[in-house]
Structure formats: C-alpha cells, structure tokens
Design an enzyme around this catalytic site. Structure first.
Site, PDB file in Angstrom:
ATOM      1  N   GLU A  38       0.826  -1.213   0.000  1.00 22.99           N
ATOM      2  CA  GLU A  38       0.000   0.000   0.000  1.00 22.99           C
ATOM      3  C   GLU A  38       0.861   1.264   0.000  1.00 22.99           C
ATOM      4  OE1 GLU A  38      -3.048   0.282  -0.619  1.00 22.99           O
ATOM      5  OE2 GLU A  38      -3.599  -1.830  -0.513  1.00 22.99           O
ATOM      6  N   TYR A 121      -6.200   5.783   5.467  1.00 24.49           N
ATOM      7  CA  TYR A 121      -6.253   4.973   4.252  1.00 24.49           C
ATOM      8  C   TYR A 121      -5.498   3.653   4.412  1.00 24.49           C
ATOM      9  CZ  TYR A 121      -4.535   3.150  -0.082  1.00 24.49           C
ATOM     10  OH  TYR A 121      -4.165   2.285  -1.065  1.00 24.49           O
ATOM     11  N   ASP A 139      -8.876   5.687  -1.392  1.00 21.72           N
ATOM     12  CA  ASP A 139      -7.654   6.213  -2.013  1.00 21.72           C
ATOM     13  C   ASP A 139      -8.081   7.062  -3.218  1.00 21.72           C
ATOM     14  OD1 ASP A 139      -8.419   4.396  -3.935  1.00 21.72           O
ATOM     15  OD2 ASP A 139      -6.436   3.497  -4.168  1.00 21.72           O
TER      16      ASP A 139
END
Ligand code: SF4
Length: 355
Positions: A38, A121, A139
């Site tokens: 991520e 996030y 996102d």
C-alpha cells in the site's frame, strides 16, 4: 437505497472476481506485506510498484528484518520512488512494531493508526484485507469512482466532501469480505473509471452512474484547489577529485533528507564561494567551471530547475556528511541518491556505463 447499494456491491464483487489482476501482494497475505504494497502504491503505478515490492520484501521479508536494517539501505531500495519521508516512516514504524508489539504487525485499525506514517487509508486497507474489519478504503481511485458514481458535488479536497465519499463507500461495504470489496473499488478506479478516457461505454454501472447520466463524467471528482507547484532553483557542483566524486548527505528537514546529493546552492551567483561557505571545505581546483546541463525535474508539488556544473578539484578537508565515491564505483554505490542525481549520473557520466 439499501437494495440499490446491495446491487452495486454484488455487481462490483462479480466484476472483481473475474478481473482482479494477479499481483505479488495478493499472495501470502500478511499485514506486513499489505502495508509494504500500500505504501509503495501511494508512490507509483502497479507495474513499477511490483518491481519495488518484490525487491523490498525479498530484502526485508519480515518486519524485524526491516527494523534492524540501516536507514541507508531502506532509502536505497526506495530510490526512484520519491517521497523519501515515507520510507523513513516505514523504517520507524517497523522499529515501533518490534518494540511495542513484540514484532507482530498489528491488524486492527486503531492499533495500526498508532504506527508512524500510517493514516486512515493505509490502516483501513490493512485492517479490512487482513482481519476483515469493516472499514472502507478511500484512495485516489476510490475517490474518483465513488464521486462519479454518486455525483458528489462537494469538493473532495474539503473535509465534508471526503466524508461524503467515505460514507458512500462505507454504505456499499459488505459484512463478509470487506477487504475484497475495498480492493474491488480500488481496482475498478484503476482499470475502468480512470481519470481520462474512462470506460463508460461498456461500464457495468453506466445505467446507474450519476456522472454518466448527467454527461458530466470529467466534472468529478470536484476539487476546490488546484495543487500549487512551486519552483526551486538548484545549482549542483559535480566535483571530481583524485579520490572520487563528492557527495553530501542532506541533513536538513528538506524533501531529500538523508539522501546524498552533489553539493549545491540555490543561486548561480558566486557559485564556488557559496559552496565553499555552505559546506565549510577548502576547495581547490584548476581549470574552468563547466556547465554540463540544465534539467527540469518534477516532484509531487515542486519543480526543480537544476543546473549541473563540473570541475576537477581537490578537497583537503572533508566532514562527516561528505563522501567520495570513485567513478568506477558509481554504478554499484550503496548510498541512496534521488532520481534527479541518478539520472544525471546515467546520462551525463557515460563512464558509468563502462564501469
Ligand atoms: S459509467 Fe463511467 S464514470 Fe460512471 S462508474 Fe462507469 S466508468 Fe466511472
């Protein structure tokens, strides 16, 4: 509305089950691997991200291995991705996991948020994917897809606009497998509901999509402010001494903190004296100062107008942040350098290619 949302949820899950890309972080799932992927994907596209991910987890297969690594090495692996503070934060977070969580990477949203550099996030992505916690991920891809699908008129760079998008995303989230659904939203935004040339004509949501029905697809997401790009002039001095080329570690809270650059000043006026004063070195040289090239380098919110000057000189006095690298070692050097410097070395120091 609930029924309507359930349909959207199921349609998207069905689409994802036959369109999900095979990606390395979707195998051997762990909180650590999801975290690494991520953070990397916040920096770059999937194709390039795959290479960085594979290199990173092969060198640091566990959070402990990352925690005990030198910052040098972490930055070196991050080289080219930019936003080096993210790599430094990852390193600090890995140490936190070892010290405060006995080396077990947390999997709950709240605990994840206590780690350095992990915001809503990333915490939502890890918690939903690894421990099925029902928190929606928002996102950039989800922001665009959801704001178009529901025709969100509030600016997504405002607190209220973000909240509206988050609430819509949360309302779609199924109780079972919220992580899969989050991935589906991100994937759909990345592959179909793309910034330009969105694939609306064959979209599974074309009948219900608000932006499409209004024929206003590219009006969404609405933004209040355009990101301001500031410019910075930098004059780099490439000093080739008998012992090697001079690099300086950046120690200030600058965007390249702890990376190595050629010594530089912000103005070409009194370039040499500026360098001598700034780095407190006794720089002796014979010959001319030669301009090698001008390069415009784009960072996220900044444009660097870089000029490279070359001299052959000598440095009788070096200090702790200076390092000399032999030309023959440039290719294999272990110090982390920003892409701007790496590009210069590759393009303007052809000897490197023959090292
Ligand atoms: S119809 Fe177009 S804008 Fe709407 S969700 Fe599909 S791709 Fe996105």
């Amino acid at each position: 509305m609930v029924q309507y949302n359930n349909n959207i949820t199921q349609i998207l899950l069905d689409w994802f089950s036959s369109n999900a890309r095979i990606l390395p972080w979707r195998k051997n799932r762990s909180a650590y691997r999801v975290w690494v992927s991520e953070v990397i994907l916040q920096q770059t596209q999937v194709v390039q991200g795959e290479q960085y991910f594979n290199r990173f987890v092969s060198r640091f297969p566990t959070v402990e291995s990352l925690a005990i690594a030198g910052e040098h090495e972490v930055l070196k692996l991050w080289q080219g991705l930019g936003y080096y503070s993210r790599a430094r934060n990852m390193h600090a977070a890995a140490k936190q996991v070892v010290e405060c969580f006995d080396g077990k990477f947390p999997e709950e949203f709240k605990a994840l948020k206590s780690l350095k550099g992990i915001g809503d996030y990333t915490a939502a992505a890890i918690a939903s994917i690894v421990s099925a916690e029902p928190v929606a991920v928002v996102d950039g891809n989800v922001l665009r897809f959801i704001s178009r699908l529901f025709g969100v008129e509030e600016a997504v760079d405002s607190a209220i606009g973000k909240k509206i998008v988050k609430n819509f995303a949360q309302s779609l989230l199924p109780k079972a497998n919220p992580g899969t659904f989050n991935e589906a939203m991100m994937e759909f935004g990345a592959l179909k509901c793309v910034p330009r040339n969105a694939q609306c004509d064959n979209c599974i949501f074309s009948d219900v999509c608000s932006a499409k029905r209004q024929n206003r697809v590219y009006d969404f997401p609405v933004r209040r402010h355009k990101t301001k790009v500031s410019e910075r002039e930098m004059h780099f001095l490439v000093v080739e001494t008998s012992k090697g080329i001079w690099f300086e570690k950046q120690t200030s809270r600058d965007f390249w903190k702890n990376m190595y650059l050629f010594p530089f000043v912000d103005s070409s006026n009194a370039l040499l004296n500026g360098i001598i004063d700034k780095y407190n070195v006794d720089l002796k040289f014979e010959g001319e100062l030669v301009k090698v090239c001008n390069v415009n380098h784009i960072l996220t919110h900044r444009k660097v107008l870089a000029t490279f000057w070359k001299i052959e000189g000598d440095l009788p006095e070096m200090h702790s942040n200076s390092i000399l690298v032999k030309v023959t070692d440039l290719k294999s050097m272990e110090i982390p350098v920003p892409k701007l410097i790496d590009n210069f070395l590759r393009n303007y120091m052809p000897d490197m290619e023959n090292c």
